[in-house]
Design a protein around this motif. Structure first.
Motif, PDB file in Angstrom:
ATOM      1  N   GLY A  72       0.844  -1.178   0.000  1.00 34.43           N
ATOM      2  CA  GLY A  72       0.000   0.000   0.000  1.00 34.43           C
ATOM      3  C   GLY A  72       0.880   1.229   0.000  1.00 34.43           C
ATOM      4  N   ALA A  73       0.305   2.381  -0.338  1.00 31.61           N
ATOM      5  CA  ALA A  73       1.067   3.625  -0.334  1.00 31.61           C
ATOM      6  C   ALA A  73       0.168   4.761   0.112  1.00 31.61           C
ATOM      7  CB  ALA A  73       1.641   3.915  -1.717  1.00 31.61           C
ATOM      8  N   ALA A  74       0.747   5.689   0.868  1.00 28.76           N
ATOM      9  CA  ALA A  74       0.006   6.840   1.379  1.00 28.76           C
ATOM     10  C   ALA A  74       0.775   8.107   1.067  1.00 28.76           C
ATOM     11  CB  ALA A  74      -0.201   6.697   2.888  1.00 28.76           C
ATOM     12  N   GLY A  75       0.062   9.235   1.037  1.00 23.00           N
ATOM     13  CA  GLY A  75       0.713  10.522   0.838  1.00 23.00           C
ATOM     14  C   GLY A  75       0.305  11.188  -0.465  1.00 23.00           C
ATOM     15  N   LYS A  76       0.471  12.502  -0.521  1.00 20.07           N
ATOM     16  CA  LYS A  76       0.049  13.286  -1.681  1.00 20.07           C
ATOM     17  C   LYS A  76       0.724  12.871  -2.990  1.00 20.07           C
ATOM     18  CE  LYS A  76      -1.406  17.417   0.839  1.00 20.07           C
ATOM     19  NZ  LYS A  76      -1.195  18.871   1.061  1.00 20.07           N
ATOM     20  N   PRO A  77       2.007  12.452  -2.985  1.00 17.35           N
ATOM     21  CA  PRO A  77       2.621  12.050  -4.259  1.00 17.35           C
ATOM     22  C   PRO A  77       1.872  10.944  -4.998  1.00 17.35           C
ATOM     23  CG  PRO A  77       4.320  12.407  -2.629  1.00 17.35           C
ATOM     24  CD  PRO A  77       3.006  12.503  -1.899  1.00 17.35           C
ATOM     25  N   ILE A  78       1.188  10.054  -4.279  1.00 19.98           N
ATOM     26  CA  ILE A  78       0.483   8.973  -4.977  1.00 19.98           C
ATOM     27  C   ILE A  78      -0.988   9.316  -5.214  1.00 19.98           C
ATOM     28  CG2 ILE A  78       2.069   7.158  -4.219  1.00 19.98           C
ATOM     29  CD1 ILE A  78      -1.319   7.200  -2.667  1.00 19.98           C
ATOM     30  N   GLU A  79      -1.406  10.495  -4.800  1.00 25.49           N
ATOM     31  CA  GLU A  79      -2.791  10.892  -5.032  1.00 25.49           C
ATOM     32  C   GLU A  79      -2.985  11.513  -6.414  1.00 25.49           C
ATOM     33  OE1 GLU A  79      -4.326  13.316  -1.900  1.00 25.49           O
ATOM     34  OE2 GLU A  79      -3.646  11.955  -0.304  1.00 25.49           O
ATOM     35  N   GLU A  80      -1.901  12.016  -7.007  1.00 25.33           N
ATOM     36  CA  GLU A  80      -2.033  12.631  -8.324  1.00 25.33           C
ATOM     37  C   GLU A  80      -1.923  11.554  -9.416  1.00 25.33           C
ATOM     38  OE1 GLU A  80       1.837  12.067  -9.776  1.00 25.33           O
ATOM     39  OE2 GLU A  80       0.713  13.688 -10.716  1.00 25.33           O
ATOM     40  N   PRO A  81      -2.369  11.836 -10.655  1.00 24.36           N
ATOM     41  CA  PRO A  81      -2.493  10.806 -11.696  1.00 24.36           C
ATOM     42  C   PRO A  81      -1.247   9.959 -11.935  1.00 24.36           C
ATOM     43  CG  PRO A  81      -3.597  12.799 -12.405  1.00 24.36           C
ATOM     44  CD  PRO A  81      -2.902  13.140 -11.117  1.00 24.36           C
ATOM     45  N   GLN A  82      -0.063  10.597 -11.975  1.00 25.89           N
ATOM     46  CA  GLN A  82       1.152   9.832 -12.231  1.00 25.89           C
ATOM     47  C   GLN A  82       1.450   8.867 -11.083  1.00 25.89           C
ATOM     48  OE1 GLN A  82       2.434  10.172 -15.174  1.00 25.89           O
ATOM     49  NE2 GLN A  82       4.064   8.660 -14.912  1.00 25.89           N
TER      50      GLN A  82
END
Length: 256
Positions: A226-236
């Motif tokens: 799993g991954a958390a944080g804003k970097p993985i919330e955007e499309p890329q």
């Protein structure tokens, strides 16, 4: 398919009340309105009662409990009235009494030596040995050193969750209070084209995550990520998760 997990701060707010219904929740045991007070700091029956409130209020099958704060301290200290294994027993019994089928426990890796972490996971597994629940343990990776040790963590855990914002801060040696100022300066100097906290840094963060995923898969086939944080919330970032076997994306639950 990537599943959505909400990081829930207030157990009184049902995930999904604000629109999107997540596939699960992540909760660290801290009680709303009681600063720095965790469920495991209470007496046994109070612990069980408060955990039952959480499980009863949550319709999602997947519930991940992140261990933090006093639960990881010496059981003899006053802040923890029960030993670690007794606290885990209260949690497990509460989940069973609410008819849960699965319980997932997330252990931090930062600040905890591997041998000690291995011991804590072993203690939890002993507490869960007679349970009717499917109990799974995970490790949270929030710094580059831990990411480089993913193979060792995979040997003792069933899943790994990457904290991408913390990984980015420690990877670039940026302190919490200085992040905005330093990033702006780096962008002006041409070091960063974009903020690595608002976009997915495929060169730095992406390379580190790929290494960790590869090492963990080598150690244990079928381990979950799993991954958390804003970097993985955007499309890329979401694209990276889908393409590299990260099955859960963890977002903060919407405010009420």
């Amino acid at each position: 398919m990537v599943q959505l997990i909400y990081n829930v701060k207030n157990v009184g707010i049902l995930p999904g009340d604000q629109g999107t219904v997540p596939d699960g929740i992540l909760y660290d045991g801290k009680l709303p309105g009681e600063t720095e007070r965790y469920i495991w700091e209470f007496a046994p029956e109070q612990q069980r009662s408060r955990w039952k409130e959480l499980f009863a209020a949550c319709p999602q099958e997947r519930v991940i409990i992140r261990l933090s704060g006093s639960i990881l301290e010496d059981a003899q200290k006053k802040s923890v009235p029960l030993s670690f294994d007794k606290c885990m027993e209260m949690l497990i019994r509460a989940a069973e009494s609410c008819g849960r089928e699965e319980l997932m426990i997330l252990f931090p890796s930062t600040g905890i030596p591997l041998d000690q972490l291995r011991c804590l996971i072993s203690l939890f597994n002993i507490s869960a040995a007679d349970s009717t629940l499917l109990c799974r343990t995970g490790v949270e990776i929030a710094d580059p050193q831990a990411a480089l040790m993913a193979e060792e963590y995979a040997k003792i855990a069933d899943f790994i969750i990457f904290q991408t914002e913390e990984l980015t801060k420690t990877m670039y040696a940026i302190a919490n209070g200085d992040a905005r100022e330093v990033v702006c300066e780096y962008m002006q100097d041409g070091i960063f084209e974009q903020s690595p906290f608002c976009t997915f840094d495929s060169v730095g963060l992406g390379t580190l995550l790929l290494f960790a995923i590869c090492q963990a898969n080598t150690a244990k086939k079928g381990i979950c990520f799993g991954a958390a944080g804003k970097p993985i919330e955007e499309p890329q970032g979401q694209k990276f998760c889908r393409e590299n076997g990260i099955g859960w994306m963890l977002f903060d639950a919407p405010a009420a």
